[in-house]
Design an enzyme around this catalytic site. Structure first.
Site, short mmCIF file in Angstrom:
data_model
loop_
_atom_site.label_atom_id
_atom_site.label_comp_id
_atom_site.label_asym_id
_atom_site.label_seq_id
_atom_site.Cartn_x
_atom_site.Cartn_y
_atom_site.Cartn_z
N HIS A 306 0.85 -1.20 0.00
CA HIS A 306 0.00 0.00 0.00
C HIS A 306 0.88 1.24 0.00
CE1 HIS A 306 -3.10 2.86 1.33
NE2 HIS A 306 -3.96 1.96 0.88
N ASP A 364 -7.89 -5.40 0.10
CA ASP A 364 -8.37 -6.12 -1.08
C ASP A 364 -7.97 -7.59 -1.10
OD1 ASP A 364 -9.71 -4.01 -2.20
OD2 ASP A 364 -7.91 -3.20 -3.11
N1 CMC Z 1 3.90 -7.47 -4.97
C1 CMC Z 1 5.23 -7.56 -5.16
N2 CMC Z 1 6.08 -6.53 -4.97
C2 CMC Z 1 5.56 -5.36 -4.59
C3 CMC Z 1 4.17 -5.21 -4.37
C4 CMC Z 1 3.34 -6.32 -4.58
N3 CMC Z 1 2.02 -6.24 -4.36
N4 CMC Z 1 3.94 -3.93 -3.99
C5 CMC Z 1 5.11 -3.32 -3.99
N5 CMC Z 1 6.11 -4.18 -4.33
C6 CMC Z 1 7.55 -3.91 -4.36
C7 CMC Z 1 7.94 -3.04 -5.54
O1 CMC Z 1 8.26 -3.83 -6.66
C8 CMC Z 1 9.12 -2.31 -4.97
O2 CMC Z 1 10.22 -3.19 -4.96
P1 CMC Z 1 11.71 -2.63 -5.29
O3 CMC Z 1 11.99 -1.57 -4.26
O4 CMC Z 1 12.60 -3.81 -5.20
O5 CMC Z 1 11.64 -2.06 -6.69
C9 CMC Z 1 8.76 -2.09 -3.50
O6 CMC Z 1 7.85 -3.16 -3.18
C10 CMC Z 1 8.08 -0.76 -3.23
O7 CMC Z 1 6.97 -0.66 -4.08
P2 CMC Z 1 6.37 0.71 -4.63
O8 CMC Z 1 5.79 0.45 -5.99
O9 CMC Z 1 7.35 1.83 -4.48
O10 CMC Z 1 5.21 0.95 -3.60
P3 CMC Z 1 4.03 1.96 -3.80
O11 CMC Z 1 3.76 2.51 -2.47
O12 CMC Z 1 4.27 2.94 -4.89
O13 CMC Z 1 2.85 1.00 -4.30
C11 CMC Z 1 0.83 -0.21 -4.41
C12 CMC Z 1 1.72 0.72 -3.56
C13 CMC Z 1 -0.50 -0.44 -3.66
C14 CMC Z 1 0.52 0.45 -5.76
C15 CMC Z 1 1.58 -1.54 -4.61
O14 CMC Z 1 1.91 -2.11 -3.37
C16 CMC Z 1 0.76 -2.55 -5.44
O15 CMC Z 1 0.74 -2.44 -6.66
N6 CMC Z 1 0.08 -3.53 -4.76
C17 CMC Z 1 -0.74 -4.48 -5.46
C18 CMC Z 1 -2.08 -3.83 -5.85
C19 CMC Z 1 -3.02 -3.69 -4.67
O16 CMC Z 1 -3.24 -4.63 -3.91
N7 CMC Z 1 -3.63 -2.50 -4.55
C20 CMC Z 1 -4.62 -2.24 -3.50
C21 CMC Z 1 -4.25 -1.12 -2.59
S1 CMC Z 1 -5.36 -1.06 -1.19
C22 CMC Z 1 -6.80 -0.30 -1.81
C23 CMC Z 1 -6.93 1.15 -1.40
O17 CMC Z 1 -6.63 1.52 -0.25
O18 CMC Z 1 -7.38 1.96 -2.26
#
Ligand code: CMC
Length: 430
Positions: A306, A364
């Site tokens: 998240h 989710d």
């Molecule tokens: N699976 C695998 N790796 C992940 C995931 C995941 N779900 N989420 C983040 N990472 C990794 C990412 O690849 C990165 O790794 P590295 O530093 O080695 O490159 C690290 O964790 C940090 O990720 P980020 O993309 O900088 O994190 P973010 O805060 O920008 O992304 C997110 C948050 C929700 C978009 C992401 O965690 C994601 O895509 N999760 C899966 C989709 C999901 O379940 N979304 C629902 C969110 S809850 C609903 C709401 O509140 O609206």
């Protein structure tokens, strides 16, 4: 709230500007940069607003590192276990939990607004039968502004309240109609003797040929899912509602804008993707292969991670409990997808790849399994989110409208296009 004693000093190209530090009731301080451009001639650059507080708000507080979510100070797990959605609506809109008398009045004000203008039903017929229910939601909710002219004066607090109640009351009726239209069944009218959640389930699943009885465990789960999605601070769709509202647009149009934003897979669509992922994994023995694929960056573990929570999403714990209850109530305790989800969560929470990145289950992870067991198709998942989030959107809109410092939202930019040049006639262009 301003702490006059504290300022941050920024020096830029020989100019120095003192920027006040503002402190809220809890959470990080913010640096007030409103005078930055006047003092230095420079803007800030923050795509995605990762370091920007866009407004002052007293509704919802999130501490992502500690896994805390509070509505008007009340922890989400307490609201989900002890309150109900209508009470949470009152809390978000009016700032306090209602007394018994206030609750009765408030609930009644919602139930007397559940019906739609009969002309409104014609909108549904204009859509193709295979229209996505979210497409129907975006169109029809915007159309409410063509029906309720008597509550469109945004400068009148009484009319604002009426619009808020209308939206909360009519959203289940519209959402259920979007579903019924999609599957080709006749619309079921709202029943004002039922609770908010039970009435919605009945409008979705009752058919004229049979009596409809809903398991109280499913009503409770539905109500809890609504509570869990009621508000979530300045997320993308809420910020969209505020931005649309900042220009003076009417509340129905603003909520339609919020629904459009929520529709995107990065926002409201993740629970659908989490369920698809569990189906693709299929059985617990395929989990190691899947985890390896995540580590090889072939795909993400949907329902994990998240932007704000770097700890267990407090909503996910409650959702997991609801999943247990719904699967038990529907006789699916041994649902293979649930077995996969539980094992996947266990494996991921012990794996260094996920723990080092602070990736925990979010709301989710279990909501898709729960909604699916309740009988909803995946196309309805985001619609249910929109229904529940409507109170958060409209409460945030109300808060903005009552704020005397409110201005039209107008971000600036870092321009990287061509500088000024002269127009050339077409025969002189090379
Ligand atoms: N699976 C695998 N790796 C992940 C995931 C995941 N779900 N989420 C983040 N990472 C990794 C990412 O690849 C990165 O790794 P590295 O530093 O080695 O490159 C690290 O964790 C940090 O990720 P980020 O993309 O900088 O994190 P973010 O805060 O920008 O992304 C997110 C948050 C929700 C978009 C992401 O965690 C994601 O895509 N999760 C899966 C989709 C999901 O379940 N979304 C629902 C969110 S809850 C609903 C709401 O509140 O609206």
């Amino acid at each position: 709230m301003t702490d006059q004693a504290k300022t941050a000093t920024l020096e830029f190209e020989g100019k120095s500007v003192d920027l006040p530090i503002l402190s809220g009731s809890t959470g990080p301080d913010v640096i007030d940069i409103r005078k930055l451009y006047g003092g230095t001639g420079a803007f800030t650059f923050d795509p995605g607003f990762t370091s920007t507080a866009s407004c002052e708000s007293g509704l919802t507080y999130i501490d992502g590192d500690a896994g805390v979510l509070l509505h008007r100070g009340y922890p989400i797990d307490q609201l989900a276990s002890k309150s109900n959605f209508v009470e949470v609506c009152h809390l978000l809109l009016h700032g306090e939990l209602p007394t018994a008398a206030q609750y009765e009045k408030f609930e009644n004000s919602i139930t007397v607004h559940t019906m739609l203008h009969s002309q409104f039903d014609r909108f549904f017929e204009g859509f193709r039968r295979d229209a996505h229910p979210m497409a129907i939601m975006v169109g029809t909710v915007g159309a409410l502004s063509a029906f309720y002219h008597d509550s469109l004066d945004i400068h009148d607090p009484v009319q604002r309240d009426i619009s808020a109640i209308r939206l909360i009351a009519k959203m289940p009726t519209i959402a259920a109609r979007a579903y019924k239209y999609h599957i080709g069944q006749p619309f079921a009218s709202p029943r004002n003797d039922l609770s908010y959640a039970e009435n919605f389930l009945r409008m979705c699943f009752a058919v004229p040929a049979e009596d409809y009885h809903v398991d109280p465990a499913l009503v409770r789960a539905m109500d809890r899912i609504f509570i869990l999605h009621a508000d979530h601070e300045q997320n993308a769709s809420t910020s969209t509602v505020r931005l649309a509202g900042s220009s003076g647009a009417n509340p129905f149009a603003c909520i339609a804008a919020g629904i459009a934003c929520l529709w995107g897979p990065s926002h409201g669509g993740a629970n659908e993707e989490a369920l698809t992922m569990l189906k693709e994994i299929g059985t617990p023995d395929k989990i190691p292969e899947f985890i390896q694929g995540v580590k090889d960056r072939k795909f993400k573990l949907m329902g994990f991670g998240h932007r704000v929570y770097k700890n267990y999403d407090p909503r996910a714990k409650v959702m997991q409990q609801s999943a247990y209850e719904v699967l038990a109530a529907t006789g699916r305790e041994n649902d293979p997808l649930f077995q996969v989800a539980k094992e996947l969560e266990k494996v991921a929470l012990q794996d260094e790849y996920f723990t080092s990145r602070k990736l925990f289950p979010n709301v989710d992870f279990y909501s898709g399994i729960t909604l699916s067991a309740m009988g909803f198709p995946t196309t309805m998942f985001t619609v249910l989110f929109a229904l529940a989030r409507t109170v958060g959107w409209i409460a945030q809109w109300q808060e903005m409208m009552a704020d005397p410092s409110q201005k039209i939202g107008r971000p600036r930019q870092l321009y990287t296009g061509p500088t000024e040049r002269d127009y050339l006639p077409i025969d002189q262009r090379g």
